[in-house]
Motif scaffolding. Structure first.
Motif, short mmCIF file in Angstrom:
data_model
loop_
_atom_site.label_atom_id
_atom_site.label_comp_id
_atom_site.label_asym_id
_atom_site.label_seq_id
_atom_site.Cartn_x
_atom_site.Cartn_y
_atom_site.Cartn_z
N ARG B 111 -6.60 22.40 -43.43
CA ARG B 111 -7.51 23.32 -44.12
C ARG B 111 -8.68 22.55 -44.75
NH1 ARG B 111 -2.75 25.82 -45.62
NH2 ARG B 111 -2.69 24.82 -47.66
N LEU B 112 -8.37 21.41 -45.33
CA LEU B 112 -9.44 20.62 -45.95
C LEU B 112 -10.39 20.05 -44.90
CD1 LEU B 112 -7.39 18.71 -48.69
CD2 LEU B 112 -9.13 20.43 -49.08
N GLU B 113 -9.84 19.68 -43.76
CA GLU B 113 -10.68 19.17 -42.67
C GLU B 113 -11.62 20.26 -42.16
OE1 GLU B 113 -8.43 16.94 -39.80
OE2 GLU B 113 -10.01 15.44 -40.00
N GLN B 114 -11.08 21.48 -42.05
CA GLN B 114 -11.90 22.62 -41.63
C GLN B 114 -13.04 22.86 -42.64
OE1 GLN B 114 -11.46 24.28 -38.69
NE2 GLN B 114 -13.44 25.19 -39.25
N LEU B 115 -12.70 22.70 -43.90
CA LEU B 115 -13.69 22.86 -44.97
C LEU B 115 -14.84 21.86 -44.80
CD1 LEU B 115 -13.63 24.60 -47.68
CD2 LEU B 115 -13.01 22.47 -48.79
N ILE B 116 -14.47 20.64 -44.44
CA ILE B 116 -15.49 19.59 -44.24
C ILE B 116 -16.38 19.95 -43.05
CG2 ILE B 116 -15.86 17.14 -43.70
CD1 ILE B 116 -13.09 16.65 -45.05
N GLN B 117 -15.75 20.43 -41.97
CA GLN B 117 -16.52 20.80 -40.77
C GLN B 117 -17.48 21.95 -41.07
OE1 GLN B 117 -13.86 21.52 -37.51
NE2 GLN B 117 -13.44 19.34 -37.23
N ASP B 118 -16.98 22.94 -41.79
CA ASP B 118 -17.82 24.10 -42.14
C ASP B 118 -19.01 23.65 -42.98
OD1 ASP B 118 -16.01 25.61 -40.85
OD2 ASP B 118 -15.03 26.42 -42.65
N SER B 119 -18.73 22.77 -43.93
CA SER B 119 -19.79 22.28 -44.81
C SER B 119 -20.85 21.52 -44.02
CB SER B 119 -19.18 21.39 -45.88
OG SER B 119 -20.14 20.61 -46.49
N ARG B 120 -20.39 20.72 -43.07
CA ARG B 120 -21.30 19.93 -42.25
C ARG B 120 -22.16 20.85 -41.38
NH1 ARG B 120 -20.56 14.20 -40.78
NH2 ARG B 120 -22.47 13.77 -39.68
N GLN B 121 -21.50 21.87 -40.84
CA GLN B 121 -22.21 22.82 -39.99
C GLN B 121 -23.29 23.55 -40.80
OE1 GLN B 121 -19.37 25.27 -38.00
NE2 GLN B 121 -20.28 24.76 -36.03
N ARG B 122 -22.93 23.96 -42.02
CA ARG B 122 -23.89 24.66 -42.89
C ARG B 122 -25.10 23.77 -43.16
NH1 ARG B 122 -19.69 26.72 -45.75
NH2 ARG B 122 -19.83 25.09 -47.33
N ARG B 123 -24.83 22.49 -43.41
CA ARG B 123 -25.94 21.57 -43.71
C ARG B 123 -26.84 21.38 -42.49
NH1 ARG B 123 -23.63 16.85 -47.76
NH2 ARG B 123 -23.14 18.30 -49.40
N ASP B 124 -26.17 21.29 -41.30
CA ASP B 124 -26.95 21.12 -40.07
C ASP B 124 -27.84 22.35 -39.84
OD1 ASP B 124 -25.85 18.69 -39.70
OD2 ASP B 124 -24.40 19.33 -38.17
N ASN B 125 -27.29 23.54 -40.09
CA ASN B 125 -28.05 24.78 -39.91
C ASN B 125 -29.24 24.85 -40.87
OD1 ASN B 125 -26.28 25.52 -37.94
ND2 ASN B 125 -25.06 26.86 -39.27
N GLU B 126 -29.01 24.36 -42.09
CA GLU B 126 -30.07 24.40 -43.10
C GLU B 126 -31.23 23.47 -42.74
OE1 GLU B 126 -28.22 23.45 -46.80
OE2 GLU B 126 -27.09 25.33 -46.85
N THR B 127 -30.90 22.35 -42.07
CA THR B 127 -31.97 21.36 -41.76
C THR B 127 -32.57 21.57 -40.38
OG1 THR B 127 -30.29 19.90 -40.88
CG2 THR B 127 -31.01 19.50 -43.14
#
Lengths: 330, 127
Positions: B111-127
């Motif tokens: 679950r924590l790993e998924q959280l990291i992936q989601d966060s990374r994806q969100r940051r990539d989308n923002e930039t």
């Protein structure tokens, strides 16, 4: 019986002890709320608050002694009339112009000896503990390989890395963890431990533990966990800043935990060995957060301390009489 | 966990590295780096034997010594000692990267790993 300065100091020692215990109980009652409120702050600010909380009982004890002596002090400085004239003839004094008698046989003698024994026992235990751990560290270092004196690799399949030692902290990592990690991940683990070494975190934890000795065990454990978490979060934040990739630090953290978990499952005899119960979830959330939390409010903190000090001074006479009554009429 | 003196640690480490040796071989190894007499080495080997850390067998007039415990097992016990068994309330004086907790399991880490992936994806989308 002891009179003169000895009697005065022993009476003040009892006052300090009782106030310290009351302070520790009071803080234990509200510390859960305090720790929840700390979640809004960054790791460095949390550490400052935790030091303040841990030191509070002893500060309260010292403050109580200061306030007890305030009437005598203010008379000596010419700021007020001789406080002792306000007493009737039958009233005992607690000031250096009329030092009280201290009686060993009774509750005050019991308290004075009890507080002294408690302090000596705790400090002696911590010093013995520190020496024993240094001896274990020396053995570990001797059995480890090091290329440059910075990082010591010891032979073990158990994935583990830690910083240990008071005067000169050393970073140790198991060969199992070195083998299991990629180069970048290993660099992150090492930088995290170097951050602990630079900040002398083992020594901080030792001092923090000494301050906590006056708390009840449950409160002590809670405060210690909070301090360990803040220390780990600070080291994580430093590595994330230098690696410019906080998600890689978070992933490495997960990987090391996963390796540790798998190792423990393969070695059921070690299942009781929980190295550090620092909340991984809180560390991951901190690494992923856009904002690291609020800074330590130093001006507000100093202002609050001064206000408390001023209120205490204003009511010093009342407290002085209360303590005189407590000490001499019981 | 037994307490060891400096020379005892060195001798034990030597035997882990070299397998089997008699007192004279151990003395030859240490006389240049540390000095000391053959008697000192003999008594050190004897102490380690009495502590259960060395096994010995008589061959001719001399004892042949070897480590009685595996190096990894010894280090494992040492690590456990410094990390957990050290004090009754389990206080630690070290800062560890590994943060195992009693209620940790693979699903929690997933679950924590998924959280990291989601966060990374969100940051990539923002930039």
């Amino acid at each position: 019986m002891i009179g003169g300065w000895g009697g005065l100091l022993l009476n003040l020692w009892v006052v300090a002890g009782i106030a310290t215990i009351l302070g520790a109980v009071l803080i234990a009652l509200v510390q859960s709320h305090l720790l929840v409120a700390l979640a809004r702050f960054n790791a460095a600010a949390k550490q400052h608050f935790l030091w303040a909380i841990a030191a509070s009982p002893m500060l309260i004890g010292t403050f109580a002694v200061l306030l007890t002596m305030t009437p005598s002090l203010s008379h000596e400085l010419g700021l007020s009339a001789d406080h002792c004239h306000f007493h009737g003839d039958g009233h005992d004094h607690l000031c250096w112009n009329h030092p009280p008698i201290f009686e060993w046989l009774g509750w005050k003698g019991f308290c004075a000896l009890g507080f002294a024994a408690f302090i000596v026992w705790n400090y002696a235990r911590e010093i013995i503990r520190r020496r024993a751990q240094q001896s274990h560290l020396d053995t570990l270092l001797l059995l480890s390989e090091t290329a440059d004196g910075n990082l010591y690799v010891y032979e073990s399949d158990q994935p583990h890395a830690f910083t240990m030692g008071m005067r000169s902290p050393k970073v140790l990592i198991s060969s199992g963890l070195v083998k299991a990690l990629e180069t970048r991940e290993l660099a992150i683990v090492c930088q995290h431990e170097y951050a602990h070494r630079e900040r002398r975190d083992p020594l901080r934890l030792w001092w923090f533990g000494l301050l906590l000795c006056v708390f009840i065990p449950a409160a002590r454990r809670q405060l210690r966990d909070a301090m360990e978490l803040a220390i780990e979060q600070l080291a994580d934040a430093k590595v994330a800043a230098s690696a410019h990739d906080s998600s890689l630090v978070a992933r490495t953290l997960i990987k090391v935990n996963r390796l540790g978990l798998r190792y423990l499952k393969q070695s059921p005899q070690l299942m009781s060995c929980a190295f550090c119960t620092t909340a991984i979830e809180a560390r991951i959330h901190q690494l992923l957060a856009h904002h690291q939390g609020r800074q330590f409010p130093l001006p507000g903190f100093i202002f609050s301390a001064l206000v408390i000090f001023a209120i205490g001074l204003y009511h010093a006479d009342l407290l002085h009489h209360l303590i005189e009554d407590l000490l001499h009429h019981h | 966990m037994v307490n060891l003196g400096d020379l005892e640690k060195l001798v034990l480490n030597y035997l882990w590295a070299h397998g089997i040796a008699d007192a004279k071989q151990v003395h030859d190894h240490f006389k240049k780096s540390r000095g000391g007499s053959l008697n000192t080495i003999q008594s050190t080997l004897d102490r380690l034997h009495k502590k259960g850390l060395l096994a010995r067998e008589k061959q001719g007039h001399a004892y042949q010594y070897r480590a009685a415990t595996d190096k990894k097992a010894f280090i494992g016990a040492l690590i456990r000692k410094v990390t957990q068994d050290f004090s009754p309330d389990n206080d630690q004086l070290l800062a560890a990267f590994v943060s195992m907790s009693a209620d940790m399991d693979e699903a929690h880490l997933d679950r924590l790993e998924q959280l990291i992936q989601d966060s990374r994806q969100r940051r990539d989308n923002e930039t």
